[in-house]
Scaffold this motif. Structure first.
Motif, PDB file in Angstrom:
ATOM      1  N   TRP A  50      34.545  15.956  -1.599  1.00 46.52           N
ATOM      2  CA  TRP A  50      34.025  14.679  -2.087  1.00 46.52           C
ATOM      3  C   TRP A  50      34.426  14.438  -3.532  1.00 46.52           C
ATOM      4  O   TRP A  50      34.833  13.325  -3.910  1.00 46.52           O
ATOM      5  CB  TRP A  50      32.494  14.659  -1.988  1.00 46.52           C
ATOM      6  CG  TRP A  50      31.941  14.290  -0.643  1.00 46.52           C
ATOM      7  CD1 TRP A  50      31.158  15.077   0.160  1.00 46.52           C
ATOM      8  CD2 TRP A  50      32.089  13.049   0.058  1.00 46.52           C
ATOM      9  NE1 TRP A  50      30.815  14.399   1.306  1.00 46.52           N
ATOM     10  CE2 TRP A  50      31.369  13.155   1.267  1.00 46.52           C
ATOM     11  CE3 TRP A  50      32.762  11.862  -0.230  1.00 46.52           C
ATOM     12  CZ2 TRP A  50      31.305  12.117   2.193  1.00 46.52           C
ATOM     13  CZ3 TRP A  50      32.712  10.823   0.692  1.00 46.52           C
ATOM     14  CH2 TRP A  50      31.987  10.957   1.894  1.00 46.52           C
ATOM     15  N   ARG A  73      24.786  16.823  -0.023  1.00 44.53           N
ATOM     16  CA  ARG A  73      25.677  15.670   0.030  1.00 44.53           C
ATOM     17  C   ARG A  73      25.323  14.834   1.257  1.00 44.53           C
ATOM     18  O   ARG A  73      25.948  14.937   2.297  1.00 44.53           O
ATOM     19  CB  ARG A  73      27.144  16.114   0.119  1.00 44.53           C
ATOM     20  CG  ARG A  73      27.669  16.767  -1.137  1.00 44.53           C
ATOM     21  CD  ARG A  73      28.497  15.805  -1.984  1.00 44.53           C
ATOM     22  NE  ARG A  73      27.743  14.722  -2.545  1.00 44.53           N
ATOM     23  CZ  ARG A  73      27.342  14.658  -3.821  1.00 44.53           C
ATOM     24  NH1 ARG A  73      27.582  15.655  -4.652  1.00 44.53           N
ATOM     25  NH2 ARG A  73      26.689  13.604  -4.264  1.00 44.53           N
ATOM     26  N   THR A  76      27.737  12.867   3.668  1.00 38.79           N
ATOM     27  CA  THR A  76      28.578  13.554   4.646  1.00 38.79           C
ATOM     28  C   THR A  76      28.182  13.149   6.061  1.00 38.79           C
ATOM     29  O   THR A  76      26.998  13.040   6.379  1.00 38.79           O
ATOM     30  CB  THR A  76      28.437  15.078   4.474  1.00 38.79           C
ATOM     31  OG1 THR A  76      28.749  15.411   3.118  1.00 38.79           O
ATOM     32  CG2 THR A  76      29.356  15.827   5.414  1.00 38.79           C
TER      33      THR A  76
END
Length: 275
Positions: A50, A73, A76
């Motif tokens: 990322w 995250r 995702t």
């Protein structure tokens, strides 16, 4: 003489997004890494991908690393779908791999999408047909060469070239000086940004960086072996530069793998500035 990769070389691997881009045109990376024993590898690889800059990361793995990835995250995507490249093997143990998982990985290695093959999937990479970047450290490289019937070598550049030629894959041999070789013999080296980079998890970060670059390139122009080698070298350079930035931010002191991942946006910005 083997070329030494530079910031200007790395700059060719990066593309600044435009108003015409969307998450698919910027690249979608599939990551199949981590395990219940080593879940952090998945978190680090996803984080690095990322922060290197791409449109989407799909993570497919066991429940424990999936939960940790999504906690860290949440953007995702933990579901199957189209991807333009894969990262596999980080944080996995081939001796503990199920038959079903082996079949899935062999399937990925038989498709057209480029695959960054790390750690616990290296044993499957030699006979594969997908475009591949293999990322062993010294001990993993020795095991891979032994399985291929290649003799021990004290010359890392010559050994990396030989492994690349035998496997038909790009090989990135990690170390204080990282060696990258393509199957046709093209070779370059990348110096580590700082000795503090020799710490657990930084290889997982490197795999995510390279995967992001490959996915971004594949979204617009399918990379051949020479392009994959250049992308691997650029990923290694960015990784080392991010490590140097992370260490400098704490007065030249020690860093962790997550520190390296978090320094990647600044590293990318500095490289884009020289384009």
């Amino acid at each position: 003489m083997t070329q030494v990769w530079s910031m200007h070389d790395a700059a060719r691997a990066l593309t600044r997004p435009t108003a015409a881009d969307d998450k698919y045109s910027r690249g979608v990376l599939g990551i199949r890494t981590g395990s219940d024993e080593y879940p952090g590898a998945a978190v680090l690889g996803v984080e690095a991908a990322w922060r290197t800059g791409l449109g989407m990361v799909r993570y497919l793995g066991p429940s424990r690393p999936t939960a940790l990835v999504l906690a860290r995250r949440p953007e995702t995507v933990a579901a199957e779908g189209r991807v333009q490249a894969w990262v596999i093997g980080s944080g996995t143990d081939p001796s503990a791999r199920s038959v079903a998982e082996s079949d899935v990985l062999r399937g990925l290695l038989a498709e057209d999408e480029p695959v960054v093959v790390d750690a616990g999937a290296l044993d499957l990479a030699a006979g594969a047909t997908a475009p591949r970047i293999l990322t062993p450290h010294v001990r993993e490289h020795a095991r891979l060469r032994s399985a291929l019937g290649l003799a021990e070598s004290e010359d890392p550049v010559a050994a990396t070239r030989e492994t690349a030629a035998r496997t038909g894959a790009v090989v990135l041999l990690k170390g204080a000086t990282t060696v990258i070789a393509a199957p046709d013999g093209w070779t370059t080296t990348v110096a580590s940004g700082t000795p503090w980079l020799a710490t657990a998890g930084t290889g997982d970060v490197l795999a995510g960086v390279i995967g992001a670059l490959v996915a971004g390139a594949a979204a617009s122009d399918w990379p051949d072996a020479s392009a994959l080698a250049a992308l691997a070298a650029s990923g290694a350079w960015l990784h080392g530069h991010a490590a140097g930035l992370a260490s400098a931010a704490v007065g030249g002191g020690p860093i962790t793998a997550l520190d390296v991942a978090e320094a990647l946006p600044r590293a990318v910005a500095e490289v884009l500035a020289v384009q």
